[in-house]
Design an enzyme around this catalytic site. Structure first.
Site, short mmCIF file in Angstrom:
data_model
loop_
_atom_site.label_atom_id
_atom_site.label_comp_id
_atom_site.label_asym_id
_atom_site.label_seq_id
_atom_site.Cartn_x
_atom_site.Cartn_y
_atom_site.Cartn_z
N LYS A 223 -13.80 -2.99 -13.83
CA LYS A 223 -13.17 -4.64 -12.91
C LYS A 223 -14.19 -4.69 -12.76
CE LYS A 223 -12.08 -4.66 -8.22
NZ LYS A 223 -11.46 -3.57 -7.09
N CYS B 182 -7.03 -5.31 -9.59
CA CYS B 182 -7.36 -5.33 -8.37
C CYS B 182 -7.45 -6.26 -7.59
CB CYS B 182 -7.98 -4.21 -7.02
SG CYS B 182 -7.39 -3.84 -5.62
N GLU C 127 -17.22 -0.92 -2.73
CA GLU C 127 -16.78 -1.30 -3.58
C GLU C 127 -18.34 -1.39 -4.71
OE1 GLU C 127 -12.26 -2.34 -4.50
OE2 GLU C 127 -13.42 -2.12 -6.08
N GLU D 271 -4.18 0.63 -9.32
CA GLU D 271 -5.59 1.26 -9.60
C GLU D 271 -6.31 2.81 -8.76
OE1 GLU D 271 -7.55 -1.47 -6.73
OE2 GLU D 271 -9.12 -1.44 -7.08
N1 ING Z 1 -8.41 -4.19 -2.93
C1 ING Z 1 -8.17 -5.55 -2.28
C2 ING Z 1 -7.57 -6.77 -2.90
O1 ING Z 1 -8.22 -7.14 -3.53
C3 ING Z 1 -9.43 -7.29 -0.12
C4 ING Z 1 -10.03 -5.95 -1.23
C5 ING Z 1 -8.31 -6.38 0.62
C6 ING Z 1 -10.10 -8.52 -0.32
C7 ING Z 1 -7.28 -8.02 0.92
C8 ING Z 1 -9.01 -8.94 -0.16
C9 ING Z 1 -7.73 -9.16 1.36
O2 ING Z 1 -6.39 -6.84 -2.99
C10 ING Z 1 -9.11 -4.53 -4.33
N2 ING Z 1 -9.61 -2.55 -4.65
O3 ING Z 1 -9.87 -4.96 -4.67
#
Ligand code: ING
Length: 311
Positions: free
Chosen positions: A127, A171, A145, A47
């Site tokens: 996304k 992601c 985001e 990503e």
């Molecule tokens: N990043 C993370 C993901 O879903 C996150 C956000 C991090 C959610 C840690 C929960 C725990 O992996 C992105 N860019 O979506």
């Protein structure tokens, strides 16, 4: 006759805020050439593979924000990737921040493309599941985001390519079962996804230690429950002070991890994948036509007394 494809999962280490596109593209080219040396048919990048994960900052200046997006793909700084792919005869998937002008306005998406061995873009995904917040929160780190991207407007399409059916997600999408199921219902053989997953955002802290476990849990479950390969590729390491998990993995339709990165830097793992490995699951345990009964599930939102989380 097995439908083999040799896949390279090209993990990236940190990308600094100051890194130029040319600097990053040089890293991608190095990984693409390495994948070619292993006879890869396809290499998957993470990503937002062209820039640092800028939604971690409370950016205000529109020109500064726009500089993190690609207005065209390929563009002047990324064209060399497509040319090299065509020269080497290798396909690739690439995540990036997309700036589009559609319906008479500027629109911003967290996007991924699928490029075939001729260097042609054959698939594009935006996304859907945008985690975090639109406004700055009182916490150790931000995840904005929802401010910098719109929710994707393509759904979860799949494409016939590389002698199979391929899909993509990005992601946070990987944490939602619907993501895999919508592609599973379309007969997907392999899902390519990239992630930038920081730990230590303190929301909630207790789960930080479980982040690596949850990362593989959701991809392995998604693969097994939909009889598909899943290739999950990280942007990893300490990126601008944020600790991003690695664990890039190639996961078989059994749910087994069959290849995994061991570092937090630029690292390629390669696996010869038989796209027919999902067939025994699709014909039996996950034969959707024979066993799945959506008409009997009931729509929670319509059923009285649904158990909802406390306010
Ligand atoms: N990043 C993370 C993901 O879903 C996150 C956000 C991090 C959610 C840690 C929960 C725990 O992996 C992105 N860019 O979506």
């Amino acid at each position: 006759m097995p439908r083999f494809i040799i896949v390279g999962a090209a993990q990236l280490g940190p990308i600094a805020r100051s890194d130029s596109r040319a600097t990053v593209v040089a890293r991608l080219l190095e990984l693409m050439r390495e994948a070619h040396s292993f006879r890869c048919d396809l290499v998957a990048f993470p990503e937002m593979a062209l820039t640092t994960f800028f939604p971690r900052w409370d950016l205000q200046d529109e020109d500064e924000i726009d500089a993190f997006y690609e207005r065209e793909m390929p563009g002047p700084e990324t064209r060399i990737l497509f040319e090299e792919a065509a020269k080497l005869g290798i396909g690739f998937s690439l995540g990036y921040a997309e700036l589009a002008f559609e319906e008479g306005r500027k629109r911003r998406f967290n996007t991924s493309i699928l490029v075939d061995k001729s260097g042609a873009i054959i698939g594009k995904y935006r996304k859907v599941h945008l985690p975090g917040h639109a406004d700055v929160m009182d916490r150790a780190g931000q995840h904005l985001e929802k401010r910098f991207f719109e929710v994707g407007n393509f759904g979860f399409p799949v494409w016939r390519a590389f002698n199979g059916i391929f899909g993509m997600c990005i992601c946070n999408d990987r944490r939602w079962p619907e993501t895999y199921r919508v592609m599973g219902l379309q007969g997907v053989d392999m899902i390519l996804l990239g992630y930038n997953s920081p730990v230590g955002l303190g929301d909630p802290y207790e789960l930080d230690a479980l982040e690596p476990f949850h990362n593989h849990l959701v991809m392995q479950a998604g693969a097994y429950q939909n009889a598909t390969w899943v290739v999950g590729v990280a942007k990893a390491g300490m990126e601008e002070g944020f600790n991003m998990i690695g664990q890039t993995a190639i996961i078989a339709p059994s749910g087994e991890i069959v290849a995994q990165c061991a570092t937090l830097g630029d690292e390629l793992v390669v696996r010869k994948c038989d796209l027919d490995l999902g067939l025994p699951y699709r014909r039996d345990i996950f034969n959707f036509a024979a066993h799945r009964r959506p008409e009997h599930y009931g729509l929670i939102t319509e059923r009285k007394g649904a158990i909802l989380p406390p306010e």
